[in-house]
Motif scaffolding. Sequence first.
Motif, PDB file in Angstrom:
ATOM      1  N   GLU A 162       0.845  -1.198   0.000  1.00  0.00           N
ATOM      2  CA  GLU A 162       0.000   0.000   0.000  1.00  0.00           C
ATOM      3  C   GLU A 162       0.881   1.248   0.000  1.00  0.00           C
ATOM      4  O   GLU A 162       0.643   2.199  -0.741  1.00  0.00           O
ATOM      5  N   VAL A 163       1.911   1.239   0.841  1.00  0.00           N
ATOM      6  CA  VAL A 163       2.804   2.396   0.958  1.00  0.00           C
ATOM      7  C   VAL A 163       3.660   2.549  -0.301  1.00  0.00           C
ATOM      8  O   VAL A 163       3.827   3.653  -0.820  1.00  0.00           O
ATOM      9  N   LEU A 164       4.184   1.428  -0.825  1.00  0.00           N
ATOM     10  CA  LEU A 164       4.981   1.486  -2.056  1.00  0.00           C
ATOM     11  C   LEU A 164       4.147   2.084  -3.192  1.00  0.00           C
ATOM     12  O   LEU A 164       4.597   2.937  -3.950  1.00  0.00           O
ATOM     13  N   ARG A 169       2.755   6.371  -7.046  1.00  0.00           N
ATOM     14  CA  ARG A 169       1.804   7.263  -7.697  1.00  0.00           C
ATOM     15  C   ARG A 169       2.287   8.711  -7.689  1.00  0.00           C
ATOM     16  O   ARG A 169       1.916   9.509  -8.521  1.00  0.00           O
ATOM     17  N   LYS A 170       3.125   9.048  -6.699  1.00  0.00           N
ATOM     18  CA  LYS A 170       3.701  10.401  -6.658  1.00  0.00           C
ATOM     19  C   LYS A 170       5.093  10.413  -7.285  1.00  0.00           C
ATOM     20  O   LYS A 170       5.873  11.344  -7.064  1.00  0.00           O
ATOM     21  N   GLU A 171       5.415   9.329  -8.005  1.00  0.00           N
ATOM     22  CA  GLU A 171       6.706   9.194  -8.676  1.00  0.00           C
ATOM     23  C   GLU A 171       7.893   9.307  -7.739  1.00  0.00           C
ATOM     24  O   GLU A 171       8.941   9.851  -8.081  1.00  0.00           O
ATOM     25  N   PRO A 279      -1.851   5.426   5.289  1.00  0.00           N
ATOM     26  CA  PRO A 279      -0.803   5.047   4.345  1.00  0.00           C
ATOM     27  C   PRO A 279      -0.764   5.898   3.085  1.00  0.00           C
ATOM     28  O   PRO A 279       0.316   6.182   2.569  1.00  0.00           O
ATOM     29  N   ASP A 280      -1.934   6.346   2.600  1.00  0.00           N
ATOM     30  CA  ASP A 280      -1.955   7.155   1.387  1.00  0.00           C
ATOM     31  C   ASP A 280      -1.251   8.504   1.586  1.00  0.00           C
ATOM     32  O   ASP A 280      -0.930   9.187   0.619  1.00  0.00           O
ATOM     33  N   LEU A 281      -1.070   8.902   2.849  1.00  0.00           N
ATOM     34  CA  LEU A 281      -0.469  10.215   3.127  1.00  0.00           C
ATOM     35  C   LEU A 281       1.055  10.152   3.295  1.00  0.00           C
ATOM     36  O   LEU A 281       1.692  11.178   3.530  1.00  0.00           O
TER      37      LEU A 281
END
Lengths: 287, 381
Positions: A162-164, A169-171, A279-281
């Motif tokens: 999830e974290v990877l 996604r933010k490169e 995790p998305d943050l």
Amino acid sequence: MSILVDKKTRLLVQGITGREGFFHATQMMEYGTQIVAGVTPGKGGEWVLDGKIPVFDTVVGAAETTGANCSVIFVPARFAADAILEAADGGIPLIVCITEGVPVQDMMQARSHITQHGSRLIGPNCPGVLTPGASKVGIIPGNIAIPGSIGVVSRSGTLTYEVLYALQRKELGVSTCVGIGGDPINGTSFLDVLAMFEDDPHTDQVVLIGEIGGTDEERAAEFIADHMTKPVAAFVAGMTAPADKRMGHAGAIVEGGSGLAADKIAALKSAGVRVAEHPDLIPEVVA
Amino acid sequence: MKLHEYQAKQIFSQYGIAIPRGRVASTASEAKSVAQELGGRVVVKSQVLVGGRGKAGGIRLANTPSEAEEVATQILAMQVKGLPVRKVLVDEAATIVEEIYLGVTNDRGARSPVMIASSEGGIEIEEVARIMPERLFRITIEPLLGLREYQARYLAASIELRRELWREFVGIAQGLYTAYTESDATLAEINPLVITGDGRLIALDAKMVVDDNALFRHAELAEMRDFDEEAPPEREARKYGLSYVKLDGDIGCMVNGAGLAMATMDVIKLFGGEPANFLDIGGGAGADKVAAALGIILSDSNVQAVLFNIFGGITRCDEVARGILMALKEVSTDVPMVVRLTGTNEAEGQRILAEADMLTAGSLSEAAQTAVSLANERHSV
């Protein structure tokens, strides 16, 4: 560019003819990992993966013939400790055990023995090690991380993905991702991996993913405060977990007041670690 | 898996640890006849798998067999911390001069067994650690060597045990350690270990937790599991190798991996929802497991929405997608669902879900927000 595994890693797969071993050996090979041998007792002499990889009966036989310097273990839990010991006695310096559900007493004995033999164990009950663009040892999906300079270390499996994925996604690229596993007795700790990242010239900062149970995050916080010059960001799972309930991992038990997510987060924050709320943050808190 | 006191005592006694004479009883009249056999004063102890039985009134003395019957009637009708009492242990009452503590467990930090002793027995060891840590002594045991005599002697000397009892204490410590290793326990504890009026050491209470992952090699221990102590959904989950913990909220969750399952619960809460459960389908779960898990989640009538969060690694997304559809054929439900599926074999999984018109989400945050609003909509109807 990395710690633990890279393009020079010559991988041996213990349990290569089993369902999981075979599936993930295929995935690792597709990723570009240099698989040199497989071991399945009783199946020595066969060839798998389009006839490219020889199968041996013993680790020692595989290592002598192919020069394997790393082993990944996919054997069932009841045979896992034996497989770890066989790898260590076969002279393999880095052993990654994916198997979950290994009895704790087996692990205490195996861990003690291999430490005396100078091998390093990652896991058990872990997703393995991924150096994006170079080598994948284990089950971390290869397509969710790009090469870069963030070191990732985690006690969890899928939460690591999830974290990877959020970083990708933010490169934001990763130097190496190490899943140390969720069991109470494991081979390599946060501290070991943090020290490796601190010394790795290609890692600029670290993301640590913890969870409730034990005191590993608190120890990591002390280490970060005392020894790390590189910035560290973190997420700790289990803020909403009720006390005294076992949440799956043998490691994730909230033990008598300590082991709570809130205490871990406080310890990490006081060590200067930036902690994400979910995790998305994570991409927002990396430097 | 926790064992009952009477079961742990039986195991300890096989390793040479002295326990009071006594027997377990399921009815008050049985308790009476045990008391008659024993003669004299007895103690009647509720057999439930929680601590604090004494404080809850679940451990009482009885001077005569008929008093034992009366006390057993009361205890068998009570609940200790919500758990109904189904059995009592009737033991002969000991004359207690001193109470000490002795236990062995796994030390995560040292990655080795640790044996702990204290002169302050009879209260919870966590309490001792909190209020008088100087009375607590511990030794780390090298797993390949086992407990050495000098280590047990060190504990005996540290807790200032009378010298004439050292030999007996060392024997008990070694018996306890062997019981712990040979049973694949994660905890083996005697609290209190008492010095009796006639100068003997007896295990007045016994606690043992066995490693679930090692039960495959202990058929005799696996049989000791008390199914009555487990709620039906938990029991059902264990049968399928799932780990499930019921919680109080209304959003059911099915996740692969314990860490991600906890993070999913955290994110639901962050977006204003309340998780109804923790459920980890484990690594490599196939369609049948997913179907069983959905059945368990929906057996909770509080559930207003279900969130699937699957990040495929060893688990394959297409298997999970098939499992969800298989389950929906078996269980008819109008509870709305949102599926977040990514990782190994994702494209095939997404295709299967799209064909079945399942609601999907691209990220964990999005899935959690959707689940929260689905549950809220159902509440407002």
